[in-house]
Enzyme design. Structure first.
Site, mmCIF file in Angstrom:
data_model
loop_
_atom_site.group_PDB
_atom_site.id
_atom_site.type_symbol
_atom_site.label_atom_id
_atom_site.label_comp_id
_atom_site.label_asym_id
_atom_site.label_seq_id
_atom_site.Cartn_x
_atom_site.Cartn_y
_atom_site.Cartn_z
ATOM 1 N N SER A 76 0.826 -1.214 0.000
ATOM 2 C CA SER A 76 0.000 0.000 0.000
ATOM 3 C C SER A 76 0.861 1.264 0.000
ATOM 4 O O SER A 76 0.421 2.317 -0.460
ATOM 5 C CB SER A 76 -0.924 -0.005 1.222
ATOM 6 O OG SER A 76 -1.798 -1.122 1.189
ATOM 7 N N ILE B 107 3.018 -10.636 -8.453
ATOM 8 C CA ILE B 107 2.697 -10.077 -9.763
ATOM 9 C C ILE B 107 1.796 -11.042 -10.536
ATOM 10 O O ILE B 107 2.228 -12.129 -10.948
ATOM 11 C CB ILE B 107 3.980 -9.775 -10.573
ATOM 12 C CG1 ILE B 107 4.902 -8.860 -9.775
ATOM 13 C CG2 ILE B 107 3.617 -9.165 -11.922
ATOM 14 C CD1 ILE B 107 4.285 -7.545 -9.344
ATOM 15 N N ASP C 6 -7.014 4.043 -10.060
ATOM 16 C CA ASP C 6 -8.364 4.610 -10.100
ATOM 17 C C ASP C 6 -9.202 3.904 -11.162
ATOM 18 O O ASP C 6 -10.366 3.556 -10.935
ATOM 19 C CB ASP C 6 -8.307 6.112 -10.420
ATOM 20 C CG ASP C 6 -8.017 6.962 -9.190
ATOM 21 O OD1 ASP C 6 -8.018 6.412 -8.073
ATOM 22 O OD2 ASP C 6 -7.782 8.170 -9.360
ATOM 23 N N ARG D 50 -9.836 -0.017 -10.176
ATOM 24 C CA ARG D 50 -10.583 -0.369 -8.959
ATOM 25 C C ARG D 50 -12.036 -0.710 -9.243
ATOM 26 O O ARG D 50 -12.590 -1.635 -8.647
ATOM 27 C CB ARG D 50 -10.488 0.783 -7.955
ATOM 28 C CG ARG D 50 -9.169 0.804 -7.213
ATOM 29 C CD ARG D 50 -8.958 2.089 -6.461
ATOM 30 N NE ARG D 50 -7.656 2.082 -5.789
ATOM 31 C CZ ARG D 50 -6.984 3.169 -5.447
ATOM 32 N NH1 ARG D 50 -7.497 4.374 -5.724
ATOM 33 N NH2 ARG D 50 -5.816 3.077 -4.843
ATOM 34 N N GLU E 264 -4.885 -4.635 -5.363
ATOM 35 C CA GLU E 264 -5.136 -3.328 -5.966
ATOM 36 C C GLU E 264 -5.647 -2.308 -4.947
ATOM 37 O O GLU E 264 -6.547 -1.511 -5.223
ATOM 38 C CB GLU E 264 -6.088 -3.451 -7.161
ATOM 39 C CG GLU E 264 -5.433 -4.190 -8.318
ATOM 40 C CD GLU E 264 -6.175 -4.057 -9.626
ATOM 41 O OE1 GLU E 264 -6.613 -2.939 -9.930
ATOM 42 O OE2 GLU E 264 -6.302 -5.063 -10.330
ATOM 43 N N GLY E 265 -5.065 -2.349 -3.760
ATOM 44 C CA GLY E 265 -5.444 -1.412 -2.700
ATOM 45 C C GLY E 265 -6.438 -2.065 -1.763
ATOM 46 O O GLY E 265 -7.584 -2.318 -2.146
#
Length: 683
Positions: A128, A153, A236, A239, A359-360
């Site tokens: 993160s 990955i 962005d 997500r 992805e966050g």
């Protein structure tokens, strides 16, 4: 939101692939710890690995709404398959955001050829916290030298090209990060540890190691030290797609749970009727539908060029949370069976968890959302709504746009083929209903589809086209509605289609039909100024064992014939070698062009359409041939009456085919039956 017709057709195509190919097989792939290469190859043939590729670079040119809706459908089948395919979009976003035209051409040419790409951000000490990136890119003359190790990955071991975030100004933290394009085959790129994951097991995840990897300076994306900005924009975009994945798992969970609850009975009734189960199913459906609208709203903002950072984070957080919740509730609805690997629910639960992490993490997403909320609401109330004008994005230097990417061809003979497939269109039997009064078939409104045997003929022709290039034409005879079947052929890969349509040909028998089709073939060949190299026909079930159409066309056109072919391979000399089914098994024949081939059942089914061919099929003009062009004498149309005369009809007398043994006890009845069988010579 309501999808337009094109989007509905694309989703139907993907859903059919998921239902027929993905869902029935992924359990076995996972059980055998086998990478689903064959399944993914089918998906790549459909273009599912190219969802984000613009049309000018050889892709389908889809909108964000279409890409994310398709992502949901794929995740409904398997999140590992979905991750493998959609990671290409994640890896491509930095190139789309900051790349030059030359970089985009390099990227998409390589990605389409190699099938997969990967996004290299995460490191052992930088998840993160992107500022913790230790991978470095140091300038050396006209090159950058990259050193470092990336972990977790997706597509790492199978990607042909990577987008890589590396530090170009070590002490500047996130303000010293830059983004690069790195090809897999550069010296120094290697694959490290491959991960053994709890879920998402049908994707491959590994370390990617960069050891003194040299890349030219023109592989830097955008501006030096601006990579963090590009990566944040990338996340962005992606997500909302991860949110769509969560909704896909939730959708599958509610489907499986409802199906089970309606079948499982306890206390004399289906458990679906129990109030607590009804509440869980209702909550699951509410969550799925709400999550779907959230990611679609974020996608609409992307397509409109409006800010979407908060909406994408909301879509990711809610969509992945409800994916996990629906899987959990699905296990609860199914009870002990839901916990067993025999059923798909435990796999859905294992697969769903990663979506709340990669992805966050959803904790980070809530921090992002809170930051956006504080910007949105000032001390004096909410700020003004955003303008409908698109936001200005940092422009990369522009070069001349490249031509669309052409698929590579494997040239065998140096000559492209001119192929024709004669198809028969039939009603879709799954949609035919029976009139309850007349007991007849109701065909009104039933779409026309290609007969099963002719799909084998079409696929055989398409495979030859794949082998050497050329053109595939399809031809049928029927009413205007027969164009439905022709569009099915165009969507599969045929290049042009013709319909012989004229009331004068109505009622033609098989012999007349073959004459009309043969004459139409001659008309098309005269127009083109060249003959078809090979004409393919399916063995029609209604023609009996002889499969008359192909042989009769061969006779009318005076061309060689190979019947009952199950495989066809083009030889170096231009002849066609066919594996042919015979009473003794199989034999082999070869014929030079022009030739007619009757295709029996083959080992392969008609391919699924891809996005470009599906669009082409919707709008392509289908040529029509009438009796003015296809001139056939009336008696040759089968309209002058049949020479067969019916002299007498009769109804066969019903004969009893059995005997009822009654009035005896068990042993006596058994003895009598044994005696009868012995007398008949059956014992």
């Amino acid at each position: 939101m309501l999808f337009d017709n094109e989007t509905q057709e694309l989703l139907t195509m993907v859903r059919e692939f998921v239902d027929k190919e993905v869902i029935p097989t992924v359990g076995d792939y996972e059980k055998n710890n086998e990478f689903p290469e064959k399944l993914l190859d089918m998906a790549c043939d459909m273009g599912l690995n190219q969802l984000c590729v613009p049309a000018e670079y050889g892709g389908p040119g889809l909108t964000s709404v279409q890409v994310f809706a398709i992502a949901e459908e794929i995740a409904r089948g398997d999140i590992g398959i979905g991750t493998t395919l959609i990671t290409n979009a994640l890896a491509s976003y930095p190139v789309l955001i900051a790349g030059t035209d030359a970089q985009k051409k390099l990227w998409f040419d390589t990605m389409i050829e190699k099938k997969y790409a990967a996004f290299c951000l995460t490191e052992p000490n930088a998840g993160s916290d992107a500022g913790g990136v230790q991978t470095t890119a140091v300038e050396d003359g006209d090159e950058y030298v990259i050193n470092g190790t990336k972990c977790f990955i997706s597509n790492g071991p199978i990607a042909g090209i990577y987008t890589v975030l590396a530090s170009t100004r070590k002490k500047a933290g996130v303000m010293g990060l830059s983004a690069f394009i790195v090809e897999r085959d550069r010296p120094g790129v290697s694959i490290g540890k491959e991960e053994d994951k709890m879920g998402m097991r049908l994707s491959r995840t590994s370390e990617v190691i960069f050891d003194n990897v040299r890349i030219p300076k023109d592989h830097l994306l955008g501006k030096k030290n601006r990579g963090f900005k590009y990566i944040m924009e990338t996340l962005d975009h992606s997500r909302a797609g991860v949110g769509a994945f969560g909704v896909g798992i939730g959708q599958r969970a509610v489907e499986e749970a409802t199906k089970y609850a309606k079948q499982r009975k306890q206390f004399g009734q289906p458990v679906a009727n129990f109030q607590m189960v009804e509440e869980m199913l209702a909550d699951m459906e509410i969550q799925v539908q709400t999550g779907r609208q959230m990611y679609l709203h974020a996608a609409e903002l992307m397509d409109a060029g409006q800010p979407f950072t908060m909406e994408a984070a909301i879509a990711k957080t809610f969509g992945t949370d409800i994916g996990m919740k629906c899987a959990e509730n699905g296990v609860q609805v199914m009870g002990g069976y839901g916990y067993m690997k025999e059923y798909p629910m435990e796999k859905l639960m294992r697969d769903a968890k990663i979506l709340q992490i990669y992805e966050g993490t959803n904790q980070v997403q809530r921090t992002v959302i809170a930051g956006q909320v504080k910007k949105k609401y000032s001390d004096n109330g909410p700020k003004a709504a955003p303008s409908t004008a698109p936001t200005k994005r940092e422009e990369a230097p522009k070069t001349t746009a490249p031509a669309p990417v052409a698929a590579p061809k494997k040239v065998v003979t140096g000559k492209e083929l001119n192929l024709l497939v004669c198809i028969k269109q039939v009603p879709d039997t799954t949609q035919i209903k029976i009139d309850p009064v007349k007991h007849t078939l109701i065909r009104e409104g039933v779409p026309a589809i290609v007969s099963t045997f002719d799909t084998y003929a079409l696929e055989t022709a398409l495979r030859l086209k794949d082998q050497v290039g050329g053109k595939v034409t399809v031809l049928t005879m029927g009413i205007p509605k027969a164009k439905d079947a022709l569009r099915e052929c165009l969507a599969a890969g045929a290049d042009e289609a013709y319909l012989i349509t004229d009331r004068a040909f109505g009622g033609s028998d098989t012999l007349a039909t073959s004459k009309i089709i043969s004459t139409a073939i001659q008309v098309l060949e005269t127009r083109a100024g060249k003959a078809f190299d090979f004409i393919f026909c399916g063995k029609q079930a209604i023609d009996g064992d002889t499969g008359q159409v192909g042989p009769e066309i061969s006779q009318h056109l005076n061309r060689a014939l190979i019947s009952y072919a199950v495989e066809a391979t083009l030889q170096e000399d231009g002849s066609l070698k066919c594996k042919r089914e015979s009473d003794e098994g199989y034999d082999y024949y070869a014929a030079s062009a022009p030739c007619v081939i009757t295709v029996n059942k083959t080992a392969y089914d008609l391919r699924y359409p891809n996005f470009k061919s599906q669009r082409f099929a919707r709008t392509a003009e289908i040529g029509e041939l009438t009796s003015a062009e296809v001139v056939v004498a009336p008696e040759e149309r089968g309209l002058a009456g049949s020479p067969t005369k019916v002299l007498k009809t009769y109804t066969p007398r019903h004969e009893k085919n059995g005997m009822k043994i009654e009035g005896l006890d068990g042993k006596a009845a058994a003895d009598k039956l044994t005696g009868l069988l012995s007398d008949a010579g059956l014992l």
